[in-house]
Design an enzyme around this catalytic site. Structure first.
Site, PDB file in Angstrom:
ATOM      1  N   ASP A   1     -27.253  10.413 -38.597  1.00 39.95           N
ATOM      2  CA  ASP A   1     -27.667   9.170 -37.942  1.00 39.95           C
ATOM      3  C   ASP A   1     -26.810   8.024 -38.471  1.00 39.95           C
ATOM      4  O   ASP A   1     -26.498   7.075 -37.752  1.00 39.95           O
ATOM      5  CB  ASP A   1     -29.151   8.893 -38.234  1.00 39.95           C
ATOM      6  CG  ASP A   1     -29.802   7.962 -37.229  1.00 39.95           C
ATOM      7  OD1 ASP A   1     -29.073   7.294 -36.487  1.00 39.95           O
ATOM      8  OD2 ASP A   1     -31.041   7.889 -37.204  1.00 39.95           O
TER       9      ASP A   1
ATOM     10  N   HIS B   1     -39.436   7.526 -39.353  1.00 40.35           N
ATOM     11  CA  HIS B   1     -37.970   7.330 -39.228  1.00 40.35           C
ATOM     12  C   HIS B   1     -37.770   5.888 -38.784  1.00 40.35           C
ATOM     13  O   HIS B   1     -37.843   5.575 -37.597  1.00 40.35           O
ATOM     14  CB  HIS B   1     -37.446   8.331 -38.188  1.00 40.35           C
ATOM     15  CG  HIS B   1     -35.989   8.234 -37.880  1.00 40.35           C
ATOM     16  ND1 HIS B   1     -35.068   9.179 -38.294  1.00 40.35           N
ATOM     17  CD2 HIS B   1     -35.270   7.319 -37.161  1.00 40.35           C
ATOM     18  CE1 HIS B   1     -33.861   8.861 -37.855  1.00 40.35           C
ATOM     19  NE2 HIS B   1     -33.965   7.733 -37.164  1.00 40.35           N
TER      20      HIS B   1
ATOM     21  N   CYS C   1     -27.921   4.043 -33.261  1.00 39.90           N
ATOM     22  CA  CYS C   1     -27.766   5.034 -32.214  1.00 39.90           C
ATOM     23  C   CYS C   1     -26.863   4.431 -31.138  1.00 39.90           C
ATOM     24  O   CYS C   1     -27.093   3.313 -30.703  1.00 39.90           O
ATOM     25  CB  CYS C   1     -29.133   5.396 -31.625  1.00 39.90           C
ATOM     26  SG  CYS C   1     -29.013   6.482 -30.199  1.00 39.90           S
TER      27      CYS C   1
ATOM     28  N   ASN D   1     -30.451   2.942 -40.503  1.00 34.18           N
ATOM     29  CA  ASN D   1     -31.704   3.461 -41.040  1.00 34.18           C
ATOM     30  C   ASN D   1     -32.057   2.656 -42.287  1.00 34.18           C
ATOM     31  O   ASN D   1     -31.180   2.085 -42.934  1.00 34.18           O
ATOM     32  CB  ASN D   1     -31.534   4.920 -41.487  1.00 34.18           C
ATOM     33  CG  ASN D   1     -31.300   5.850 -40.326  1.00 34.18           C
ATOM     34  OD1 ASN D   1     -30.171   6.061 -39.918  1.00 34.18           O
ATOM     35  ND2 ASN D   1     -32.357   6.403 -39.786  1.00 34.18           N
TER      36      ASN D   1
HETATM   37  P1  HMG Z   1     -25.454  16.851 -19.930  1.00 29.76           P
HETATM   38  O1  HMG Z   1     -24.147  16.383 -19.399  1.00 29.76           O
HETATM   39  O2  HMG Z   1     -26.682  16.493 -19.162  1.00 29.76           O
HETATM   40  O3  HMG Z   1     -25.426  18.432 -20.194  1.00 29.76           O
HETATM   41  O4  HMG Z   1     -25.583  16.299 -21.418  1.00 29.76           O
HETATM   42  P2  HMG Z   1     -25.241  19.621 -19.184  1.00 29.76           P
HETATM   43  O5  HMG Z   1     -26.139  20.700 -19.655  1.00 29.76           O
HETATM   44  O6  HMG Z   1     -25.350  19.153 -17.773  1.00 29.76           O
HETATM   45  O7  HMG Z   1     -23.722  20.094 -19.436  1.00 29.76           O
HETATM   46  C1  HMG Z   1     -22.602  19.340 -19.028  1.00 29.76           C
HETATM   47  C2  HMG Z   1     -21.394  19.700 -19.869  1.00 29.76           C
HETATM   48  O8  HMG Z   1     -21.655  19.391 -21.240  1.00 29.76           O
HETATM   49  C3  HMG Z   1     -21.075  21.186 -19.839  1.00 29.76           C
HETATM   50  O9  HMG Z   1     -19.653  21.314 -19.958  1.00 29.76           O
HETATM   51  C4  HMG Z   1     -21.695  21.707 -21.071  1.00 29.76           C
HETATM   52  O10 HMG Z   1     -21.112  22.878 -21.571  1.00 29.76           O
HETATM   53  C5  HMG Z   1     -21.493  20.541 -22.044  1.00 29.76           C
HETATM   54  P3  HMG Z   1     -18.786  21.880 -18.769  1.00 29.76           P
HETATM   55  O11 HMG Z   1     -19.344  23.240 -18.513  1.00 29.76           O
HETATM   56  O12 HMG Z   1     -19.033  20.933 -17.625  1.00 29.76           O
HETATM   57  O13 HMG Z   1     -17.384  21.848 -19.334  1.00 29.76           O
HETATM   58  N1  HMG Z   1     -22.545  20.568 -23.084  1.00 29.76           N
HETATM   59  C6  HMG Z   1     -22.315  20.506 -24.397  1.00 29.76           C
HETATM   60  N2  HMG Z   1     -21.191  20.389 -25.117  1.00 29.76           N
HETATM   61  C7  HMG Z   1     -21.315  20.380 -26.471  1.00 29.76           C
HETATM   62  N3  HMG Z   1     -22.501  20.478 -27.110  1.00 29.76           N
HETATM   63  C8  HMG Z   1     -23.649  20.578 -26.417  1.00 29.76           C
HETATM   64  C9  HMG Z   1     -23.569  20.605 -25.020  1.00 29.76           C
HETATM   65  N4  HMG Z   1     -24.510  20.699 -24.056  1.00 29.76           N
HETATM   66  C10 HMG Z   1     -23.868  20.681 -22.884  1.00 29.76           C
HETATM   67  N5  HMG Z   1     -24.814  20.675 -27.078  1.00 29.76           N
HETATM   68  C11 HMG Z   1     -26.508  16.299 -23.640  1.00 29.76           C
HETATM   69  C12 HMG Z   1     -26.790  16.490 -22.159  1.00 29.76           C
HETATM   70  C13 HMG Z   1     -27.860  16.253 -24.339  1.00 29.76           C
HETATM   71  C14 HMG Z   1     -25.669  17.444 -24.147  1.00 29.76           C
HETATM   72  C15 HMG Z   1     -25.753  14.928 -23.822  1.00 29.76           C
HETATM   73  O14 HMG Z   1     -26.493  13.937 -23.187  1.00 29.76           O
HETATM   74  C16 HMG Z   1     -25.536  14.582 -25.267  1.00 29.76           C
HETATM   75  O15 HMG Z   1     -24.709  15.188 -25.927  1.00 29.76           O
HETATM   76  N6  HMG Z   1     -26.305  13.597 -25.817  1.00 29.76           N
HETATM   77  C17 HMG Z   1     -26.237  13.289 -27.229  1.00 29.76           C
HETATM   78  C18 HMG Z   1     -26.817  11.971 -27.524  1.00 29.76           C
HETATM   79  C19 HMG Z   1     -26.904  11.746 -28.995  1.00 29.76           C
HETATM   80  O16 HMG Z   1     -26.428  12.506 -29.820  1.00 29.76           O
HETATM   81  N7  HMG Z   1     -27.567  10.618 -29.362  1.00 29.76           N
HETATM   82  C20 HMG Z   1     -27.748  10.252 -30.722  1.00 29.76           C
HETATM   83  C21 HMG Z   1     -28.732  11.108 -31.459  1.00 29.76           C
HETATM   84  S1  HMG Z   1     -30.438  10.713 -31.127  1.00 29.76           S
HETATM   85  C22 HMG Z   1     -30.811   9.459 -32.237  1.00 29.76           C
HETATM   86  O17 HMG Z   1     -29.945   8.978 -32.914  1.00 29.76           O
HETATM   87  C23 HMG Z   1     -32.235   9.053 -32.410  1.00 29.76           C
HETATM   88  C24 HMG Z   1     -32.869   9.613 -33.698  1.00 29.76           C
HETATM   89  O18 HMG Z   1     -32.135   9.225 -34.845  1.00 29.76           O
HETATM   90  C25 HMG Z   1     -34.313   9.098 -33.839  1.00 29.76           C
HETATM   91  C26 HMG Z   1     -34.436   7.585 -33.625  1.00 29.76           C
HETATM   92  O19 HMG Z   1     -33.819   6.809 -34.376  1.00 29.76           O
HETATM   93  O20 HMG Z   1     -35.132   7.247 -32.672  1.00 29.76           O
HETATM   94  C27 HMG Z   1     -32.921  11.141 -33.667  1.00 29.76           C
HETATM   95 MG    MG Z   2     -32.300   7.212 -35.759  1.00 31.48          MG
END
Ligand code: HMG
Ligand code: MG
Length: 285
Positions: free
Chosen positions: A14, A205, A238, A247
């Site tokens: 994070d 968190h 984020c 954080n």
């Molecule tokens: P999407 O585009 O909807 O996924 O993304 P999809 O299933 O439609 O797939 C599209 C393409 O992405 C495909 O590739 C997949 O293979 C690829 P193509 O076949 O077209 O070449 N793909 C991936 N590649 C690598 N790793 C994967 C993956 N999945 C699909 N896992 C997805 C949906 C969730 C993957 C995207 O929106 C994403 O990566 N989001 C990440 C957002 C993120 O990391 N945000 C920060 C973390 S959350 C946070 O910080 C909050 C927290 O701290 C708590 C708080 O503070 O509240 C936890």
């Molecule tokens: Mg967070």
């Protein structure tokens, strides 16, 4: 001896995910190793997400392969779907974390699907994790405020938290993603969630944009929570929560807890070294 409070250290995941300048993989590995020396029971190392969504963590597999694992520390990784889970498993993550939100708009911006769709995506992850014997943590983002929708109803948080637990998560971490929550609102949210989920399955968190994170931890402690997320040096944010600060910083959390009579098992001298490294990383970033 007071109660043990578990600190889930967030800075490599994070913390770094929002840093604009790409940090060399070797520095990320060094950070995790310095954190391991502090005695954290859990360190969230990285995320197996789309590299074009979070470019900073595109080297997730390399970082996981490069760290020195300390017995007694669990190395966790974020996995939004089955593809992410498989990559995390191959990288030998001890624990993975799935992440949902209490707000529809944030869910769409962060993981490109509705809350309900995200739950459906998590089902096969839970099944695969069960088969592999890997515990799964759940996150709920936006537990009081959403950057796109404003105030979030406590009942929405309770619903998602209960669903994640029902899916098989061992613990649900409640995220004040924007870091603007106040103790009274955290208290009201927790009262509602605790009607459905026991305190020993919840974690706090808190981001610290408004400077109230320690007060929010105090409220959560009073309601029985004993797991808190924090990041060395207060790193973090984020990419899909504009304006959110880092954080809550780990050092102040550990000192606050120990002064209040709790045990954390964290070596503050080693932590100071990790914090100094975080400061250097930021200076060059
Ligand atoms: P999407 O585009 O909807 O996924 O993304 P999809 O299933 O439609 O797939 C599209 C393409 O992405 C495909 O590739 C997949 O293979 C690829 P193509 O076949 O077209 O070449 N793909 C991936 N590649 C690598 N790793 C994967 C993956 N999945 C699909 N896992 C997805 C949906 C969730 C993957 C995207 O929106 C994403 O990566 N989001 C990440 C957002 C993120 O990391 N945000 C920060 C973390 S959350 C946070 O910080 C909050 C927290 O701290 C708590 C708080 O503070 O509240 C936890
Ligand atoms: Mg967070």
């Amino acid at each position: 001896m007071g109660d043990f409070v578990l600190i889930h250290e967030m800075s490599p995941r994070d913390g770094l995910q929002n840093e604009k300048a790409l940090i060399p993989t070797a520095d990320k590995i060094r950070l995790v190793d310095l954190l391991s020396a502090c005695g954290f029971p859990r360190i969230e190392v990285t995320s197996f997400v789309r590299a074009d969504w979070v470019p900073q963590l595109a080297d997730a597999a390399e970082v996981m392969a490069g760290i020195s694992r300390r017995p007694g520390t669990e190395y966790t990784a974020l996995a939004p779907n089955l593809r992410g889970f498989e990559a995390a498993r191959q990288a030998r993550a001890d624990r993975v974390a799935i992440f949902a939100a209490a707000s529809e708009s944030f869910s769409r911006k962060n993981i490109n699907c509705s809350i309900e769709e995200s739950i459906e995506r998590f089902r096969p992850v839970m099944e695969a994790a069960r088969a592999a014997g890997i515990p799964v943590r759940g996150y709920v983002s936006c537990v009081t405020d959403c950057p796109y929708e404003g105030r979030v109803e406590p009942a929405a948080v309770a619903r998602v938290a209960e669903t994640l637990l029902g899916l098989g998560c061992h613990e649900v971490s409640l995220g004040d993603t924007l870091g603007r929550a106040t103790p009274d609102r955290i208290g009201a949210m927790l009262d509602c969630v605790l009607e459905r989920v026991p305190a020993d399955r919840l974690a706090g968190h808190f981001h610290d944009t408004g400077g109230r994170a320690l007060d929010n931890i105090a409220v959560a402690l009073g309601k029985g929570l004993r797991v808190f997320d924090a990041a060395a040096g207060g790193l973090g944010g984020c990419p899909y929560a504009p304006g959110a600060a880092g954080n809550v910083a780990t050092g102040p959390v550990v000192r606050f807890l120990e002064e209040a009579g709790y045990r954390t098992g964290i070596d503050l001298v080693a932590l100071a070294e990790a914090e100094a490294f975080v400061r250097r990383l930021r200076e060059v970033a």
